[in-house]
Design a protein around this motif. Structure first.
Motif, PDB file in Angstrom:
ATOM      1  N   HIS A  73       0.672  -1.206  -0.071  1.00  0.00           N
ATOM      2  CA  HIS A  73      -0.062   0.003   0.244  1.00  0.00           C
ATOM      3  C   HIS A  73       0.836   1.177  -0.056  1.00  0.00           C
ATOM      4  O   HIS A  73       1.802   1.509   0.773  1.00  0.00           O
ATOM      5  CB  HIS A  73      -0.978  -0.080   1.240  1.00  0.00           C
ATOM      6  N   PRO A  74       0.688   2.008  -0.919  1.00  0.00           N
ATOM      7  CA  PRO A  74       1.752   3.450  -1.108  1.00  0.00           C
ATOM      8  C   PRO A  74       1.674   4.349  -0.022  1.00  0.00           C
ATOM      9  O   PRO A  74       2.482   5.095   0.288  1.00  0.00           O
ATOM     10  CB  PRO A  74       1.244   4.070  -2.247  1.00  0.00           C
ATOM     11  N   ALA A  75       0.547   4.029   0.952  1.00  0.00           N
ATOM     12  CA  ALA A  75       0.425   5.016   1.984  1.00  0.00           C
ATOM     13  C   ALA A  75       1.022   4.447   3.256  1.00  0.00           C
ATOM     14  O   ALA A  75       1.352   5.129   4.372  1.00  0.00           O
ATOM     15  CB  ALA A  75      -1.023   5.671   2.174  1.00  0.00           C
ATOM     16  N   TYR A  76       0.624   2.997   3.223  1.00  0.00           N
ATOM     17  CA  TYR A  76       0.702   2.469   4.881  1.00  0.00           C
ATOM     18  C   TYR A  76       1.818   1.513   5.116  1.00  0.00           C
ATOM     19  O   TYR A  76       1.927   0.944   5.869  1.00  0.00           O
ATOM     20  CB  TYR A  76      -0.646   1.933   5.117  1.00  0.00           C
ATOM     21  N   GLY A  95      -8.471   2.248  -2.613  1.00  0.00           N
ATOM     22  CA  GLY A  95      -8.230   3.681  -2.571  1.00  0.00           C
ATOM     23  C   GLY A  95      -7.453   4.031  -3.688  1.00  0.00           C
ATOM     24  O   GLY A  95      -6.995   5.285  -3.893  1.00  0.00           O
ATOM     25  N   THR A  96      -6.915   3.110  -4.657  1.00  0.00           N
ATOM     26  CA  THR A  96      -5.914   3.399  -5.723  1.00  0.00           C
ATOM     27  C   THR A  96      -6.481   2.880  -7.017  1.00  0.00           C
ATOM     28  O   THR A  96      -7.544   1.885  -6.869  1.00  0.00           O
ATOM     29  CB  THR A  96      -4.729   2.787  -5.608  1.00  0.00           C
ATOM     30  N   PHE A 111      -2.575   0.597  -8.450  1.00  0.00           N
ATOM     31  CA  PHE A 111      -1.547  -0.331  -7.618  1.00  0.00           C
ATOM     32  C   PHE A 111      -2.124  -1.613  -7.806  1.00  0.00           C
ATOM     33  O   PHE A 111      -3.222  -1.752  -6.677  1.00  0.00           O
ATOM     34  CB  PHE A 111      -1.385   0.415  -6.315  1.00  0.00           C
ATOM     35  N   THR A 122      -2.755  11.272   4.190  1.00  0.00           N
ATOM     36  CA  THR A 122      -2.202   9.926   3.781  1.00  0.00           C
ATOM     37  C   THR A 122      -1.826  10.105   2.286  1.00  0.00           C
ATOM     38  O   THR A 122      -2.077  10.941   1.754  1.00  0.00           O
ATOM     39  CB  THR A 122      -3.498   8.983   4.165  1.00  0.00           C
ATOM     40  N   GLY A 123      -0.987   9.046   2.060  1.00  0.00           N
ATOM     41  CA  GLY A 123      -0.441   8.984   0.715  1.00  0.00           C
ATOM     42  C   GLY A 123      -1.512   8.585  -0.306  1.00  0.00           C
ATOM     43  O   GLY A 123      -2.227   7.892   0.157  1.00  0.00           O
ATOM     44  N   THR A 124      -1.147   8.860  -1.447  1.00  0.00           N
ATOM     45  CA  THR A 124      -2.006   8.343  -2.633  1.00  0.00           C
ATOM     46  C   THR A 124      -1.152   7.531  -3.392  1.00  0.00           C
ATOM     47  O   THR A 124      -1.751   6.776  -4.397  1.00  0.00           O
ATOM     48  CB  THR A 124      -2.456   9.574  -3.344  1.00  0.00           C
ATOM     49  N   GLY A 125       0.222   7.671  -3.543  1.00  0.00           N
ATOM     50  CA  GLY A 125       1.017   6.990  -4.524  1.00  0.00           C
ATOM     51  C   GLY A 125       0.754   7.506  -6.065  1.00  0.00           C
ATOM     52  O   GLY A 125       1.563   7.288  -6.715  1.00  0.00           O
ATOM     53  N   ALA A 167       4.334   8.648   4.432  1.00  0.00           N
ATOM     54  CA  ALA A 167       4.237   8.739   2.978  1.00  0.00           C
ATOM     55  C   ALA A 167       3.547   9.787   2.508  1.00  0.00           C
ATOM     56  O   ALA A 167       3.924  10.614   1.651  1.00  0.00           O
ATOM     57  CB  ALA A 167       3.533   7.297   2.342  1.00  0.00           C
ATOM     58  N   THR A 170       6.317   2.785  -6.009  1.00  0.00           N
ATOM     59  CA  THR A 170       5.835   4.165  -6.368  1.00  0.00           C
ATOM     60  C   THR A 170       6.668   4.718  -7.363  1.00  0.00           C
ATOM     61  O   THR A 170       6.265   5.849  -7.964  1.00  0.00           O
ATOM     62  CB  THR A 170       5.517   5.050  -5.159  1.00  0.00           C
TER      63      THR A 170
END
Lengths: 348, 348
Positions: free
Chosen positions: A238-241, A270-271, A274, B144-147, B212, B293
Motif C-alpha cells: 500500500h503506497p500510504a501504509y 483507494g487506488t 496499484f 495520507t499518501g496516494t502514490g 508517506a 511508487t
C-alpha cells in the motif's frame, strides 16, 4: 532519529475497564453498530449487556440494561459501540455519557472527537474523577525498538492489501489455538481489536519513530509455548501504509505469518493503478523483510476473505490459493477442514 | 487504517522566518553548537549574525549583533543554534528569548521542551503576537499518501544505517547540482535540515499513517527538469526505524537514490547483533521497494563517510565501494573527481 530520552520512559499498552456495557445510541442501521457486534461476537464474555436511546432500532441481542443494573452486575466500561458520520460524539449522546460517568463507569471511545472539546463532558469527567479512554490515542512515552529477541512464540497476520480480514483472521486463529489447548493471546493494533482484547496499541496512530517499539511492547516476553497472535495493519504493497506494516512486522518479530487476501480484488484499496501482488510474491517479501528481526520467520498459509463468493467459487478460490503457494489456504469464516489444516500449519 | 477525514485537510510543510540571527546561549563546547555551525556552512545566505550570552566561548565567526541591529538588518528568525543536556530550553536563556520576541523576532527551536511549559515565555508569545516554531513538531492535518505520480525529478539519500551522512550528502548534491546550473531544492526531513532549508517536515515525528503522505507533500509537482534532493531518514536495516525509511521512500517516489555508508562500521547503530548489509544488497532492497511508487527508480552511486580514515584509506574505501557496486562512489566531504562522477551519474 529520535534521541534516547524517549526510550527511557516507561510505558504500557492501553488497558480498558471491563466488563462492558455496550452503548448503541439511537442507531437504526446495523452497519453503524459494527463495533458492538464485533464485541458481542469476539468478546462476549466481556459484554454484560447493551444500552440504547429510545429511537434505536438495532439490537445486539444482549440484555438491555439500565446503567444502574449493568453497574450492579459488574460492568465498568461504557463502550461507545456505534459509529457516526465523521466519527463525532453526537450531541444527543452526551447526557447519557454524563449519566454513565456519574454511575461510576469509565467511557471507552473510538470516536475521532476529543471529549475535551465537549465542555459538559469534560466537566463531568473532572467532577466524577472517571475517565474517557480514547482508543485511537496511543499511550505516551512509547520506546523506540531494540530488535532484541523475546521469548514465546508470535504470529502476525499480514495482507496483500488493507481491509480484507487481518483482524478477523487473528481472532479466529486465537480462538482455534485455544480450542486446541494452546495458550494464546490476541494482540490488538486497531481500535476495534483493542476493545475486543481489552488492551492494545493503535499502531497507525503512533509516531513513526516508535512503531516498532510499540509493537515490541505489545507482545512482551512470554512462556516458551505461549502464542501471541498479532493483528496486522496495512500492507507492504500500500503506497500510504507500507511503512506502518514494516514497523509492525519488525517489532512483532513473528515466527509465523499468515497472508490475508481477498480473491478477485484487483487493485490496492483507494487506488486505481496499484495492483494486488501475487500471493507468492507477497509471502516472499514479508518473509525477506521480517527476517531482519526473526531469521526463523515462515509463512504458514493463506487466509482468504471469500465473503463475496458463493460456496463453489469459494472452494475454487481456496484450492487455487493452496495450489499457487503450496501452503494451506482457508476462509476462517467458513472454517472446516481447510481452516484446521491452516491451524495445524501455524502450530507445526 | 486512517479514515479519509484526515486526508481532506489542507496542510503545508513548516516554513521558517528568515533570515536568521543564531542564538548560541552560553555555549563553551563547539559540539553543542552543531546546529549553528550547520546553518553557517549550509545556509550562510540565511544567517545575518550570531548572538551569545556573556559566558559563551564559542563563535561561528559570523558578526556578533545585538537584537536591534540584527532586526534592522532584516533578521526575522531567532534560531536556537545550541543544544543542551536533555534538549531543554535553559532557564538563563529565557530573558533573551523574551527580548527577541519583544524585538519582533519569531523563535525557531529544535528543543525537546515545549515552550508552553515555560509560563514567562508563553506569556511573552501571547503578549507580542510572535511565534515559537518548534521544528520537531510536524504540521497538523497531514494527508495520507496516494502514490500518485508527480512531475519533476527526485533524488533520495538512503543509508545502510542511521547517522552516517544522508543529510550531508543531500546538501552536497544540491549544491553540486546548482553549481552545474541545474534547478534543485534540498528537501529537509529532520530538524537541522529544516532550519537549513527554511522549511520541511520532521518525518520521524509524523504519525505513522501519514509518513508517506508527508513525504508526498514535501516534494510537490515541479517543472520537468527540476530536482528535489530529499534528506533520507533511518535505514531499511534498522530494527527501530525501517518503517520510517520505507514510508519516506514510497512518498518520495525517487527517480534516483544514492546509498550512504560508513566504511568500517560493523553493526547497526545502537545494536550489537544487526550487521550492516552489503552495499549491493542494500541497493537492491531500496530499489525493489521503491519501485512500488516509481518503477523507474535507479541507484546512481554510493556516498561514503570516510571521516575516520586517512587519505590513503579513504581512497581505498572509495575504490572498493565502486568495484563492489559497479557504480560511482565518493565522499562528498573530500569531493574531487570521484564526487563529480557521482554527480554525473545522478543527473545522467
Amino acid at each position: 532519529m529520535t534521541d534516547s530520552v524517549h526510550a527511557a520512559d516507561a510505558c504500557a499498552p492501553l488497558a480498558l475497564p471491563t466488563p462492558y456495557l455496550l452503548f448503541l445510541g439511537d442507531v437504526q442501521h446495523r452497519g453503524y453498530a459494527k463495533t458492538a457486534f464485533g464485541l458481542r461476537d469476539w468478546a462476549g464474555e466481556l459484554c454484560i449487556g447493551e444500552f440504547s436511546l429510545p429511537d434505536a432500532t438495532v439490537s445486539t441481542g444482549l440484555p438491555s440494561l439500565c446503567l444502574g443494573e449493568a453497574y450492579a452486575q459488574g460492568a465498568r466500561g461504557f463502550v461507545i459501540g456505534v459509529a457516526s458520520q465523521g466519527g463525532a460524539i453526537q450531541p444527543n449522546w452526551v447526557p447519557t455519557l454524563i449519566a454513565a460517568l456519574e454511575q461510576g463507569f469509565d467511557i471507552v471511545s473510538g470516536m475521532h472527537s476529543n471529549y475535551r472539546d465537549i465542555p459538559e463532558l469534560a466537566d463531568a469527567v473532572a467532577r466524577t474523577g472517571r475517565r474517557v479512554i480514547e482508543v485511537r490515542r496511543p499511550p505516551v512515552g512509547l520506546p523506540t525498538g531494540t530488535g532484541a529477541k523475546r521469548t514465546g512464540r508470535r504470529l502476525l497476520t499480514v495482507g496483500t492489501d488493507c481491509a480484507l480480514g487481518k483482524k478477523y483472521t487473528a481472532l479466529a486463529l486465537t480462538r482455534a489455538f485455544r480450542a486446541r489447548g494452546v495458550d494464546a493471546d490476541f494482540r490488538a493494533t486497531g481500535q476495534t481489536g483493542i476493545m475486543i482484547a481489552g488492551s492494545g496499541i493503535p499502531i497507525d496512530a503512533v509516531v513513526s519513530d516508535f512503531v516498532a517499539g510499540a509493537a515490541e511492547l505489545l507482545s512482551p516476553d512470554a512462556a516458551a509455548d505461549h502464542w501471541d497472535v498479532i493483528e496486522g495493519q496495512g500492507s507492504l504493497y500500500h503506497p500510504a501504509y507500507a511503512g506502518v506494516s514494516l514497523g509492525l512486522l519488525h517489532g512483532s518479530q513473528p515466527d509465523v505469518i499468515v497472508l490475508c487476501h481477498e480473491p478477485g480484488r484487483k487493485t490496492i484499496i483507494g487506488t486505481t493503478d496499484f495492483p494486488i501482488p501475487p500471493l507468492t510474491e507477497a509471502i516472499a517479501l514479508n518473509v525477506t523483510l521480517g527476517a531482519l528481526t526473526n531469521s526463523g520467520i515462515r509463512c504458514a498459509g493463506v487466509s482468504l476473505n471469500t465473503g463475496g463468493l458463493d460456496d463453489a467459487e469459494a472452494a475454487a478460490a481456496i484450492a487455487a490459493a493452496a495450489r499457487e503457494t503450496g501452503l494451506p489456504a482457508a476462509d476462517p469464516v467458513r472454517g472446516g477442514p481447510d481452516f484446521e489444516r491452516l491451524v495445524d500449519a501455524c502450530l507445526a
